[in-house]
Design a protein around this motif. Structure first.
Motif, short mmCIF file in Angstrom:
data_model
loop_
_atom_site.label_atom_id
_atom_site.label_comp_id
_atom_site.label_asym_id
_atom_site.label_seq_id
_atom_site.Cartn_x
_atom_site.Cartn_y
_atom_site.Cartn_z
N GLU A 37 -6.79 3.11 -11.05
CA GLU A 37 -5.51 2.42 -10.90
C GLU A 37 -5.28 1.46 -12.05
N TRP A 75 1.82 7.03 -9.34
CA TRP A 75 2.75 6.03 -9.86
C TRP A 75 4.01 5.94 -8.99
N ARG A 115 3.22 4.33 -5.59
CA ARG A 115 2.97 2.88 -5.72
C ARG A 115 4.29 2.12 -5.90
N HIS A 116 5.22 2.68 -6.64
CA HIS A 116 6.47 1.97 -6.91
C HIS A 116 7.54 2.24 -5.87
N GLN A 139 7.50 -0.75 -3.35
CA GLN A 139 7.89 -2.09 -3.83
C GLN A 139 9.36 -2.35 -3.68
#
Length: 76
Positions: free
Chosen positions: A36, A69, A72-73, A76
Motif C-alpha cells: 500500500e 486504488w 481505496r478512493h 473517501q
C-alpha cells in the motif's frame, strides 16, 4: 495448503493464497502495508501509470493495483 483445496483461480505466493483477479471482479484484493505504501508513493510520482507501479511490486498486476486504488478512493 494442498493444491486440491485451492480454488480454480487461486495460487500460493509467499506462503499465502492469492486469488487471481480480472477487470470485472467485484472483490477487493488485499495488499500488505508495504505494498500500500509503495502504491501511494509511486502514484504521487507517476500518476495513474498502473503498469509501471505494478512492475515495482512482485506478483501484482496492473489490474490489481488499479482496483486497489479505485477501492481505496471510492470510500473517501
Amino acid at each position: 495448503m494442498s493444491r486440491e483445496s485451492l480454488g480454480k483461480n487461486s495460487k500460493i505466493m509467499g506462503g499465502r493464497e492469492r486469488k487471481e483477479v480480472n477487470s470485472t471482479a467485484k472483490h477487493f484484493v488485499d495488499f500488505t502495508e508495504a505494498e500500500e505504501d509503495l502504491v501511494f508513493r509511486m502514484h504521487r510520482l507517476v500518476g495513474n501509470r498502473w503498469e509501471l507501479i505494478a512492475g515495482r511490486i512482485p506478483g501484482r498486476t496492473a489490474e490489481e493495483v488499479e482496483m486497489f486504488w479505485a477501492k481505496r478512493h471510492q470510500d473517501q
